[in-house]
Design an enzyme around this catalytic site. Sequence first.
Site, short mmCIF file in Angstrom:
data_model
loop_
_atom_site.label_atom_id
_atom_site.label_comp_id
_atom_site.label_asym_id
_atom_site.label_seq_id
_atom_site.Cartn_x
_atom_site.Cartn_y
_atom_site.Cartn_z
N GLY A 167 0.80 -1.22 0.03
CA GLY A 167 -0.25 -0.04 0.09
C GLY A 167 0.72 1.31 0.04
N ILE A 168 1.72 1.42 1.29
CA ILE A 168 2.44 2.63 1.08
C ILE A 168 3.65 2.48 0.16
CG2 ILE A 168 4.29 4.02 2.46
CD1 ILE A 168 2.23 3.20 4.85
N ALA A 211 9.43 -2.29 4.12
CA ALA A 211 8.67 -3.71 4.36
C ALA A 211 8.53 -3.67 5.75
CB ALA A 211 9.42 -4.64 3.65
N GLY A 212 7.25 -4.28 6.18
CA GLY A 212 6.94 -4.40 7.40
C GLY A 212 5.48 -5.26 7.65
N PHE A 218 -2.35 -0.58 22.16
CA PHE A 218 -2.76 -1.77 22.79
C PHE A 218 -2.91 -2.75 21.55
CE2 PHE A 218 -6.24 -4.65 23.71
CZ PHE A 218 -6.40 -4.46 25.22
N GLY A 219 -2.16 -3.99 21.85
CA GLY A 219 -2.11 -5.00 20.86
C GLY A 219 -1.25 -5.20 20.16
N TYR A 275 5.18 -5.22 17.42
CA TYR A 275 4.97 -3.97 16.32
C TYR A 275 5.87 -2.71 16.89
CZ TYR A 275 3.55 -1.11 12.54
OH TYR A 275 3.33 -0.27 11.46
N PRO A 319 4.79 7.31 9.89
CA PRO A 319 3.24 7.49 9.42
C PRO A 319 2.10 7.20 10.47
CG PRO A 319 4.38 6.25 7.85
CD PRO A 319 5.22 6.07 9.20
N1 CAA Z 1 -7.19 0.27 25.75
C1 CAA Z 1 -7.71 -0.43 26.94
N2 CAA Z 1 -8.22 -1.37 27.09
C2 CAA Z 1 -8.62 -2.08 25.93
C3 CAA Z 1 -8.18 -1.23 24.59
C4 CAA Z 1 -7.49 -0.06 24.69
N3 CAA Z 1 -7.16 0.42 23.65
N4 CAA Z 1 -8.90 -2.07 23.55
C5 CAA Z 1 -9.54 -3.28 24.22
N5 CAA Z 1 -9.31 -3.12 25.55
C6 CAA Z 1 -10.00 -3.95 26.49
C7 CAA Z 1 -11.35 -4.53 25.93
O1 CAA Z 1 -12.22 -3.71 26.35
C8 CAA Z 1 -11.39 -5.61 26.56
O2 CAA Z 1 -11.65 -5.63 28.08
P1 CAA Z 1 -12.61 -6.70 28.79
O3 CAA Z 1 -11.44 -8.02 28.76
O4 CAA Z 1 -12.53 -6.25 30.23
O5 CAA Z 1 -13.75 -6.96 28.08
C9 CAA Z 1 -10.11 -6.63 26.63
O6 CAA Z 1 -9.11 -5.05 26.33
C10 CAA Z 1 -9.82 -7.29 25.15
O7 CAA Z 1 -8.63 -7.83 25.34
P2 CAA Z 1 -8.11 -9.15 24.35
O8 CAA Z 1 -6.87 -9.57 24.84
O9 CAA Z 1 -9.47 -10.14 24.47
O10 CAA Z 1 -8.04 -8.41 22.94
P3 CAA Z 1 -8.66 -8.71 21.51
O11 CAA Z 1 -8.06 -10.17 21.48
O12 CAA Z 1 -10.46 -8.42 21.57
O13 CAA Z 1 -8.10 -7.60 20.54
C11 CAA Z 1 -6.52 -6.62 19.21
C12 CAA Z 1 -6.79 -7.41 20.68
C13 CAA Z 1 -6.93 -7.67 18.07
C14 CAA Z 1 -4.93 -6.29 19.41
C15 CAA Z 1 -7.16 -5.28 19.26
O14 CAA Z 1 -7.43 -4.76 20.41
C16 CAA Z 1 -6.85 -4.41 18.02
O15 CAA Z 1 -7.12 -4.78 16.72
N6 CAA Z 1 -6.56 -3.29 18.38
C17 CAA Z 1 -5.88 -2.43 17.38
C18 CAA Z 1 -4.46 -2.69 17.00
C19 CAA Z 1 -3.85 -1.48 16.19
O16 CAA Z 1 -3.95 -0.35 16.48
N7 CAA Z 1 -3.30 -1.99 15.10
C20 CAA Z 1 -2.68 -1.09 14.19
C21 CAA Z 1 -2.72 -2.07 12.84
S1 CAA Z 1 -2.25 -0.97 11.40
C22 CAA Z 1 -0.79 -0.30 11.84
O17 CAA Z 1 -0.13 -0.98 12.62
C23 CAA Z 1 -0.02 0.65 10.75
C24 CAA Z 1 0.38 1.67 11.82
O18 CAA Z 1 1.72 1.78 11.86
C25 CAA Z 1 -0.39 2.63 12.37
#
Ligand code: CAA
Length: 248
Positions: A14-15, A91-92, A150-151, A155, A185
């Site tokens: 994409g980028i 690449a990433g 978060f998550g 990365y 970015p």
């Molecule tokens: N802050 C605090 N708590 C959070 C939260 C946050 N931001 N997001 C979710 N939670 C909480 C939920 O409310 C839930 O709480 P309960 O258990 O009390 O219900 C809990 O955390 C969920 O935890 P899980 O471990 O079960 O998480 P999940 O498996 O449902 O999801 C995840 C995890 C897939 C990583 C998801 O949170 C997600 O997709 N996050 C976004 C990640 C992200 O931004 N990635 C960017 C990709 S693009 C990129 O990386 C390019 C770039 O450079 C920007």
Amino acid sequence: MSNRIALVTGGTGGIGTAICRHLYDNKIKVIAGYSHGGDATHAKEWQQEQAKQDYEFEIVYGDVSNYESCGGMIEEAQSKVGPIDILVNNAGITRDTTFKKMEVAQWEQVVRINLDSLFNVTRHVINGMLERNFGRIINISSINGQKGQFGQTNYSATKAGMHGFTKSLAQEVANKGITVNTISPGYVATEMVKKVAPEILEKIIAQIPVGRLAEPIEIARVVSFLAAEEAGFITGANFAINGGQHMY
Ligand code: CAA
């Protein structure tokens, strides 16, 4: 065409595609690196599609997580086109999951592809740049290497690590006409970001003051700016392009 030659890793993504096209628009010869597990099908289709739109790119295979494979990639690029003047380490991958669930493989894949790649690719081009007294190295990091996410412990760690690499290498090669910079970015409208669940992405977009995702070209423009001959006094710097989502 200028005589400058650029290699963009992850060039068919994409980028990456936007970077290749913008550099080409700036009269630079562009080579796109691809991996896809060694399958050239996607890259060849991409190359043909670009050619239909009058963008002529060379493509080279290289697994950026593997030092020897990168050696082969650079050798092929240089024999097909010529010595690399501009390297865009783009690449990433993501393997998003909370840390408590993260598997060793999810950690290792991200570290190898996002961070080890800086060594694996750059090491093969740096001596040539030093000999020729010119080079532009542009590392594509992320907002999440600056603010965490978060998550994304895996990365974010790799994207933060890029800054140390950039600033150290910049000091080592500054007196030889080589600049090393990082671009961070924010959330860009690409397949990588589209993998995030819609309800989570909606919340993320609400945190972006500009109110939308970035377009890939908004990143590519800064790459071309840094790749230019005139950018020789900019080195060891980071350029945040995140719509105001993280300011410091
Ligand atoms: N802050 C605090 N708590 C959070 C939260 C946050 N931001 N997001 C979710 N939670 C909480 C939920 O409310 C839930 O709480 P309960 O258990 O009390 O219900 C809990 O955390 C969920 O935890 P899980 O471990 O079960 O998480 P999940 O498996 O449902 O999801 C995840 C995890 C897939 C990583 C998801 O949170 C997600 O997709 N996050 C976004 C990640 C992200 O931004 N990635 C960017 C990709 S693009 C990129 O990386 C390019 C770039 O450079 C920007």
